[in-house]
Motif scaffolding. Structure first.
Motif, PDB file in Angstrom:
ATOM      1  N   LYS A 106       0.824  -1.197   0.000  1.00 57.00           N
ATOM      2  CA  LYS A 106       0.000   0.000   0.000  1.00 57.00           C
ATOM      3  C   LYS A 106       0.866   1.259   0.000  1.00 57.00           C
ATOM      4  O   LYS A 106       0.491   2.283  -0.578  1.00 57.00           O
ATOM      5  CB  LYS A 106      -0.928  -0.002   1.212  1.00 57.00           C
ATOM      6  N   LEU A 107       2.015   1.171   0.674  1.00 57.56           N
ATOM      7  CA  LEU A 107       2.902   2.324   0.787  1.00 57.56           C
ATOM      8  C   LEU A 107       4.052   2.289  -0.214  1.00 57.56           C
ATOM      9  O   LEU A 107       4.631   3.323  -0.537  1.00 57.56           O
ATOM     10  CB  LEU A 107       3.465   2.397   2.213  1.00 57.56           C
ATOM     11  N   ALA A 108       4.388   1.088  -0.677  1.00 55.46           N
ATOM     12  CA  ALA A 108       5.498   0.963  -1.630  1.00 55.46           C
ATOM     13  C   ALA A 108       5.110  -0.038  -2.709  1.00 55.46           C
ATOM     14  O   ALA A 108       5.690  -1.128  -2.804  1.00 55.46           O
ATOM     15  CB  ALA A 108       6.761   0.524  -0.909  1.00 55.46           C
ATOM     16  N   PRO A 109       4.134   0.317  -3.544  1.00 54.32           N
ATOM     17  CA  PRO A 109       3.622  -0.631  -4.544  1.00 54.32           C
ATOM     18  C   PRO A 109       4.648  -1.076  -5.582  1.00 54.32           C
ATOM     19  O   PRO A 109       4.497  -2.141  -6.175  1.00 54.32           O
ATOM     20  CB  PRO A 109       2.471   0.148  -5.196  1.00 54.32           C
ATOM     21  N   GLU A 110       5.693  -0.292  -5.793  1.00 52.51           N
ATOM     22  CA  GLU A 110       6.661  -0.630  -6.832  1.00 52.51           C
ATOM     23  C   GLU A 110       7.874  -1.398  -6.294  1.00 52.51           C
ATOM     24  O   GLU A 110       8.689  -1.901  -7.069  1.00 52.51           O
ATOM     25  CB  GLU A 110       7.139   0.646  -7.529  1.00 52.51           C
ATOM     26  N   ALA A 111       7.993  -1.478  -4.978  1.00 49.59           N
ATOM     27  CA  ALA A 111       9.140  -2.193  -4.400  1.00 49.59           C
ATOM     28  C   ALA A 111       9.001  -3.687  -4.644  1.00 49.59           C
ATOM     29  O   ALA A 111       7.968  -4.281  -4.369  1.00 49.59           O
ATOM     30  CB  ALA A 111       9.222  -1.904  -2.907  1.00 49.59           C
ATOM     31  N   ASP A 155      12.308  -5.799  -5.012  1.00 47.48           N
ATOM     32  CA  ASP A 155      13.611  -6.445  -5.040  1.00 47.48           C
ATOM     33  C   ASP A 155      14.433  -5.987  -3.850  1.00 47.48           C
ATOM     34  O   ASP A 155      14.218  -4.913  -3.300  1.00 47.48           O
ATOM     35  CB  ASP A 155      14.328  -6.085  -6.349  1.00 47.48           C
ATOM     36  N   TRP A 156      15.414  -6.824  -3.447  1.00 45.64           N
ATOM     37  CA  TRP A 156      16.261  -6.487  -2.306  1.00 45.64           C
ATOM     38  C   TRP A 156      16.973  -5.147  -2.498  1.00 45.64           C
ATOM     39  O   TRP A 156      17.266  -4.430  -1.547  1.00 45.64           O
ATOM     40  CB  TRP A 156      17.292  -7.599  -2.107  1.00 45.64           C
ATOM     41  N   SER A 157      17.231  -4.783  -3.757  1.00 49.44           N
ATOM     42  CA  SER A 157      17.921  -3.525  -4.039  1.00 49.44           C
ATOM     43  C   SER A 157      17.101  -2.310  -3.614  1.00 49.44           C
ATOM     44  O   SER A 157      17.649  -1.205  -3.494  1.00 49.44           O
ATOM     45  CB  SER A 157      18.268  -3.424  -5.528  1.00 49.44           C
ATOM     46  N   ASP A 158      15.823  -2.502  -3.353  1.00 55.16           N
ATOM     47  CA  ASP A 158      15.001  -1.389  -2.879  1.00 55.16           C
ATOM     48  C   ASP A 158      15.394  -0.957  -1.467  1.00 55.16           C
ATOM     49  O   ASP A 158      14.972   0.107  -0.998  1.00 55.16           O
ATOM     50  CB  ASP A 158      13.515  -1.759  -2.918  1.00 55.16           C
ATOM     51  N   LEU A 159      16.213  -1.764  -0.789  1.00 47.81           N
ATOM     52  CA  LEU A 159      16.693  -1.377   0.537  1.00 47.81           C
ATOM     53  C   LEU A 159      17.670  -0.206   0.454  1.00 47.81           C
ATOM     54  O   LEU A 159      17.956   0.434   1.463  1.00 47.81           O
ATOM     55  CB  LEU A 159      17.374  -2.564   1.229  1.00 47.81           C
ATOM     56  N   TRP A 160      18.180   0.068  -0.733  1.00 46.04           N
ATOM     57  CA  TRP A 160      19.026   1.248  -0.893  1.00 46.04           C
ATOM     58  C   TRP A 160      18.486   2.145  -2.013  1.00 46.04           C
ATOM     59  O   TRP A 160      19.224   2.857  -2.684  1.00 46.04           O
ATOM     60  CB  TRP A 160      20.491   0.871  -1.125  1.00 46.04           C
ATOM     61  N   ASN A 161      17.167   2.116  -2.169  1.00 45.78           N
ATOM     62  CA  ASN A 161      16.481   2.976  -3.134  1.00 45.78           C
ATOM     63  C   ASN A 161      16.108   4.294  -2.447  1.00 45.78           C
ATOM     64  O   ASN A 161      15.347   4.297  -1.474  1.00 45.78           O
ATOM     65  CB  ASN A 161      15.222   2.275  -3.646  1.00 45.78           C
ATOM     66  N   PRO A 162      16.645   5.442  -2.903  1.00 45.97           N
ATOM     67  CA  PRO A 162      16.365   6.738  -2.268  1.00 45.97           C
ATOM     68  C   PRO A 162      14.879   7.048  -2.127  1.00 45.97           C
ATOM     69  O   PRO A 162      14.475   7.822  -1.254  1.00 45.97           O
ATOM     70  CB  PRO A 162      17.052   7.739  -3.200  1.00 45.97           C
ATOM     71  N   LYS A 163      14.064   6.441  -2.982  1.00 49.67           N
ATOM     72  CA  LYS A 163      12.616   6.676  -2.936  1.00 49.67           C
ATOM     73  C   LYS A 163      12.029   6.301  -1.579  1.00 49.67           C
ATOM     74  O   LYS A 163      11.019   6.872  -1.145  1.00 49.67           O
ATOM     75  CB  LYS A 163      11.934   5.858  -4.042  1.00 49.67           C
ATOM     76  N   TYR A 164      12.678   5.338  -0.897  1.00 47.68           N
ATOM     77  CA  TYR A 164      12.121   4.839   0.363  1.00 47.68           C
ATOM     78  C   TYR A 164      12.913   5.306   1.582  1.00 47.68           C
ATOM     79  O   TYR A 164      12.915   4.659   2.626  1.00 47.68           O
ATOM     80  CB  TYR A 164      12.063   3.313   0.318  1.00 47.68           C
ATOM     81  N   GLU A 165      13.550   6.446   1.447  1.00 52.05           N
ATOM     82  CA  GLU A 165      14.327   6.998   2.560  1.00 52.05           C
ATOM     83  C   GLU A 165      13.470   7.147   3.820  1.00 52.05           C
ATOM     84  O   GLU A 165      12.352   7.657   3.778  1.00 52.05           O
ATOM     85  CB  GLU A 165      14.906   8.367   2.182  1.00 52.05           C
ATOM     86  N   GLY A 166      13.999   6.664   4.925  1.00 54.76           N
ATOM     87  CA  GLY A 166      13.289   6.766   6.199  1.00 54.76           C
ATOM     88  C   GLY A 166      12.196   5.738   6.393  1.00 54.76           C
ATOM     89  O   GLY A 166      11.503   5.739   7.412  1.00 54.76           O
ATOM     90  N   LEU A 212      19.471   6.092   4.394  1.00 53.57           N
ATOM     91  CA  LEU A 212      18.078   5.825   4.018  1.00 53.57           C
ATOM     92  C   LEU A 212      17.341   4.996   5.072  1.00 53.57           C
ATOM     93  O   LEU A 212      16.120   4.919   5.055  1.00 53.57           O
ATOM     94  CB  LEU A 212      18.029   5.070   2.685  1.00 53.57           C
ATOM     95  N   VAL A 213      18.106   4.373   5.976  1.00 53.87           N
ATOM     96  CA  VAL A 213      17.539   3.412   6.928  1.00 53.87           C
ATOM     97  C   VAL A 213      16.937   4.112   8.138  1.00 53.87           C
ATOM     98  O   VAL A 213      17.562   4.974   8.755  1.00 53.87           O
ATOM     99  CB  VAL A 213      18.624   2.416   7.397  1.00 53.87           C
ATOM    100  N   LYS A 214      15.708   3.728   8.473  1.00 52.69           N
ATOM    101  CA  LYS A 214      15.047   4.269   9.674  1.00 52.69           C
ATOM    102  C   LYS A 214      15.640   3.664  10.927  1.00 52.69           C
ATOM    103  O   LYS A 214      15.952   4.353  11.898  1.00 52.69           O
ATOM    104  CB  LYS A 214      13.541   4.008   9.619  1.00 52.69           C
ATOM    105  N   ASN A 215      15.795   2.335  10.922  1.00 58.24           N
ATOM    106  CA  ASN A 215      16.427   1.678  12.080  1.00 58.24           C
ATOM    107  C   ASN A 215      16.895   0.285  11.716  1.00 58.24           C
ATOM    108  O   ASN A 215      16.465  -0.293  10.708  1.00 58.24           O
ATOM    109  CB  ASN A 215      15.469   1.622  13.284  1.00 58.24           C
TER     110      ASN A 215
END
Length: 213
Positions: free
Chosen positions: A140-145, A147-158, A207-210
Protein backbone atom coordinates in the motif's frame (compact mmCIF):
# COMPACT_ATOMS: atom_id res chain seq x y z
CA UNK A 1 17.24 -17.01 0.36
CA UNK A 2 18.22 -19.69 2.81
CA UNK A 3 19.33 -18.70 6.28
CA UNK A 4 22.33 -20.11 8.07
CA UNK A 5 21.65 -23.68 8.98
CA UNK A 6 21.93 -24.53 12.64
CA UNK A 7 23.47 -27.91 13.16
CA UNK A 8 24.37 -30.46 15.75
CA UNK A 9 28.11 -31.05 16.11
CA UNK A 10 29.52 -33.62 18.48
CA UNK A 11 31.84 -32.03 21.03
CA UNK A 12 34.84 -34.03 22.16
CA UNK A 13 34.74 -35.67 25.57
CA UNK A 14 38.29 -35.67 26.90
CA UNK A 15 39.51 -37.93 29.69
CA UNK A 16 41.44 -35.01 31.14
CA UNK A 17 38.22 -33.08 31.68
CA UNK A 18 36.16 -36.06 32.83
CA UNK A 19 34.05 -38.39 30.71
CA UNK A 20 30.39 -37.52 30.21
CA UNK A 21 28.01 -39.34 32.54
CA UNK A 22 26.16 -42.09 30.67
CA UNK A 23 22.79 -40.96 32.00
CA UNK A 24 23.23 -37.28 31.11
CA UNK A 25 23.30 -35.43 27.79
CA UNK A 26 25.05 -32.09 28.10
CA UNK A 27 23.76 -29.84 25.35
CA UNK A 28 25.29 -26.53 24.23
CA UNK A 29 22.71 -24.72 22.12
CA UNK A 30 20.76 -21.57 21.33
CA UNK A 31 17.65 -20.53 23.22
CA UNK A 32 14.60 -21.88 21.44
CA UNK A 33 16.33 -24.87 19.82
CA UNK A 34 15.67 -27.34 22.64
CA UNK A 35 11.91 -26.97 23.28
CA UNK A 36 10.72 -28.13 26.71
CA UNK A 37 8.38 -30.75 25.21
CA UNK A 38 11.14 -32.21 23.03
CA UNK A 39 13.48 -32.44 26.01
CA UNK A 40 10.78 -33.99 28.18
CA UNK A 41 9.88 -36.60 25.54
CA UNK A 42 13.56 -37.43 24.97
CA UNK A 43 14.16 -37.93 28.68
CA UNK A 44 11.03 -40.10 29.02
CA UNK A 45 11.92 -42.31 26.06
CA UNK A 46 15.64 -42.72 26.80
CA UNK A 47 15.99 -42.30 30.56
CA UNK A 48 18.75 -39.78 29.85
CA UNK A 49 18.71 -36.41 31.62
CA UNK A 50 19.34 -33.34 29.47
CA UNK A 51 21.45 -30.52 30.89
CA UNK A 52 21.25 -27.43 28.69
CA UNK A 53 23.68 -24.52 28.42
CA UNK A 54 22.37 -21.66 26.29
CA UNK A 55 24.86 -19.75 24.21
CA UNK A 56 25.63 -18.27 20.79
CA UNK A 57 28.24 -18.96 18.13
CA UNK A 58 31.11 -16.96 19.58
CA UNK A 59 30.50 -18.12 23.14
CA UNK A 60 30.18 -21.76 22.05
CA UNK A 61 33.53 -21.65 20.31
CA UNK A 62 35.15 -19.93 23.30
CA UNK A 63 33.71 -22.49 25.75
CA UNK A 64 34.82 -25.46 23.65
CA UNK A 65 38.28 -24.03 23.09
CA UNK A 66 38.67 -23.41 26.82
CA UNK A 67 37.88 -27.06 27.62
CA UNK A 68 39.54 -28.48 24.47
CA UNK A 69 36.14 -29.78 23.43
CA UNK A 70 35.24 -31.31 26.78
CA UNK A 71 32.26 -30.59 29.00
CA UNK A 72 29.54 -31.09 26.37
CA UNK A 73 28.16 -34.03 24.38
CA UNK A 74 26.37 -32.07 21.67
CA UNK A 75 26.93 -28.52 20.44
CA UNK A 76 24.80 -26.55 17.96
CA UNK A 77 26.79 -23.73 16.36
CA UNK A 78 25.84 -22.40 12.93
CA UNK A 79 27.28 -24.48 10.12
CA UNK A 80 29.73 -21.76 9.08
CA UNK A 81 31.34 -21.92 12.54
CA UNK A 82 32.44 -25.55 12.32
CA UNK A 83 35.00 -26.49 9.67
CA UNK A 84 37.43 -23.60 10.15
CA UNK A 85 37.19 -23.97 13.93
CA UNK A 86 37.78 -27.72 13.71
CA UNK A 87 40.76 -27.25 11.40
CA UNK A 88 42.41 -24.81 13.81
CA UNK A 89 41.15 -25.99 17.21
CA UNK A 90 40.02 -29.66 17.09
CA UNK A 91 37.01 -29.52 19.41
CA UNK A 92 34.48 -31.74 17.60
CA UNK A 93 34.12 -35.39 16.72
CA UNK A 94 33.05 -36.38 13.18
CA UNK A 95 29.47 -37.51 12.72
CA UNK A 96 28.95 -41.25 12.21
CA UNK A 97 26.28 -41.04 9.53
CA UNK A 98 25.65 -44.80 9.70
CA UNK A 99 23.89 -44.04 12.99
CA UNK A 100 21.85 -41.10 11.69
CA UNK A 101 18.49 -41.64 9.97
CA UNK A 102 19.00 -38.99 7.31
CA UNK A 103 15.80 -40.14 5.55
CA UNK A 104 13.98 -37.93 8.05
CA UNK A 105 15.87 -34.88 6.79
CA UNK A 106 15.87 -32.86 3.57
CA UNK A 107 18.46 -34.55 1.35
CA UNK A 108 19.83 -31.34 -0.19
CA UNK A 109 20.36 -29.86 3.26
CA UNK A 110 22.14 -32.97 4.53
CA UNK A 111 24.45 -32.93 1.50
CA UNK A 112 25.15 -29.21 1.88
CA UNK A 113 25.95 -29.47 5.58
CA UNK A 114 28.16 -32.51 5.01
CA UNK A 115 30.14 -30.55 2.44
CA UNK A 116 30.28 -27.29 4.39
CA UNK A 117 31.47 -28.91 7.63
CA UNK A 118 33.99 -31.31 6.14
CA UNK A 119 37.59 -31.40 7.37
CA UNK A 120 40.04 -33.94 5.96
CA UNK A 121 37.24 -35.95 4.39
CA UNK A 122 35.10 -36.16 7.54
CA UNK A 123 31.93 -34.18 8.24
CA UNK A 124 31.12 -32.75 11.62
CA UNK A 125 27.44 -31.86 11.53
CA UNK A 126 23.91 -32.72 10.48
CA UNK A 127 21.14 -30.16 9.84
CA UNK A 128 18.93 -29.37 12.81
CA UNK A 129 16.77 -26.44 11.70
CA UNK A 130 16.75 -23.81 9.00
CA UNK A 131 14.52 -21.09 7.60
CA UNK A 132 14.49 -18.20 5.17
CA UNK A 133 15.45 -14.56 5.09
CA UNK A 134 12.86 -12.60 3.16
CA UNK A 135 11.90 -9.12 2.04
CA UNK A 136 8.65 -7.79 3.49
CA UNK A 137 6.96 -4.97 1.61
CA UNK A 138 3.89 -2.93 2.50
CA UNK A 139 2.43 -2.75 -1.01
CA UNK A 140 0.00 0.00 0.00
CA UNK A 141 2.90 2.32 0.79
CA UNK A 142 5.50 0.96 -1.63
CA UNK A 143 3.62 -0.63 -4.54
CA UNK A 144 6.66 -0.63 -6.83
CA UNK A 145 9.14 -2.19 -4.40
CA UNK A 146 9.93 -5.73 -5.50
CA UNK A 147 13.61 -6.45 -5.04
CA UNK A 148 16.26 -6.49 -2.31
CA UNK A 149 17.92 -3.53 -4.04
CA UNK A 150 15.00 -1.39 -2.88
CA UNK A 151 16.69 -1.38 0.54
CA UNK A 152 19.03 1.25 -0.89
CA UNK A 153 16.48 2.98 -3.13
CA UNK A 154 16.36 6.74 -2.27
CA UNK A 155 12.62 6.68 -2.94
CA UNK A 156 12.12 4.84 0.36
CA UNK A 157 14.33 7.00 2.56
CA UNK A 158 13.29 6.77 6.20
CA UNK A 159 10.99 3.81 5.54
CA UNK A 160 13.57 1.00 5.56
CA UNK A 161 14.47 -1.35 8.39
CA UNK A 162 16.56 -4.50 8.38
CA UNK A 163 18.53 -6.90 10.54
CA UNK A 164 22.29 -6.62 10.87
CA UNK A 165 23.29 -10.25 10.40
CA UNK A 166 25.49 -12.13 7.94
CA UNK A 167 22.54 -13.17 5.70
CA UNK A 168 22.13 -9.45 4.96
CA UNK A 169 25.52 -9.44 3.22
CA UNK A 170 24.62 -12.45 1.10
CA UNK A 171 21.19 -11.05 0.22
CA UNK A 172 22.68 -7.67 -0.66
CA UNK A 173 25.12 -9.36 -3.04
CA UNK A 174 22.20 -11.08 -4.77
CA UNK A 175 20.39 -7.72 -4.87
CA UNK A 176 23.42 -6.33 -6.70
CA UNK A 177 23.06 -9.05 -9.31
CA UNK A 178 25.90 -11.19 -7.96
CA UNK A 179 26.01 -14.80 -6.78
CA UNK A 180 28.31 -14.88 -3.73
CA UNK A 181 28.15 -18.68 -3.46
CA UNK A 182 29.76 -18.98 -6.88
CA UNK A 183 32.83 -17.18 -5.52
CA UNK A 184 33.42 -19.28 -2.40
CA UNK A 185 36.45 -20.96 -3.99
CA UNK A 186 37.95 -17.64 -5.11
CA UNK A 187 38.95 -15.80 -1.94
CA UNK A 188 40.15 -12.66 -3.74
CA UNK A 189 36.96 -12.35 -5.80
CA UNK A 190 34.74 -13.02 -2.79
CA UNK A 191 36.60 -10.43 -0.71
CA UNK A 192 36.23 -7.87 -3.51
CA UNK A 193 32.49 -8.59 -3.72
CA UNK A 194 32.07 -8.18 0.05
CA UNK A 195 33.88 -4.83 -0.16
CA UNK A 196 31.34 -3.68 -2.74
CA UNK A 197 28.52 -5.00 -0.53
CA UNK A 198 30.00 -3.05 2.38
CA UNK A 199 30.13 0.15 0.33
CA UNK A 200 26.54 -0.33 -0.84
CA UNK A 201 25.25 -0.77 2.71
CA UNK A 202 27.28 2.15 4.07
CA UNK A 203 26.07 4.43 1.27
CA UNK A 204 22.50 3.31 1.95
CA UNK A 205 22.74 3.87 5.71
CA UNK A 206 21.26 7.37 5.42
CA UNK A 207 18.08 5.83 4.02
CA UNK A 208 17.54 3.41 6.93
CA UNK A 209 15.05 4.27 9.67
CA UNK A 210 16.43 1.68 12.08
CA UNK A 211 18.30 -1.59 12.41
CA UNK A 212 17.08 -4.49 14.55
CA UNK A 213 18.56 -7.58 16.14
Amino acid sequence: MKKLVLVGAMALSLISTGAMAKDTLRLLTWKGYAPAKLVKDFEAQTGIDVKITYSNNEEMIAKLRATRGGGFDLAQPSQDRISFVQAKYPVYQPIDFSRVNTAQLTTSMVDAVKKNTAVDGKSYAVPHCYGTTGLIVNKKLAPEASDWSDLWNPKYEGKISYRLKRPLLIATAFGMGENPFALYNDIAAYRELMKRVETTLIDGKKLVKNYWT
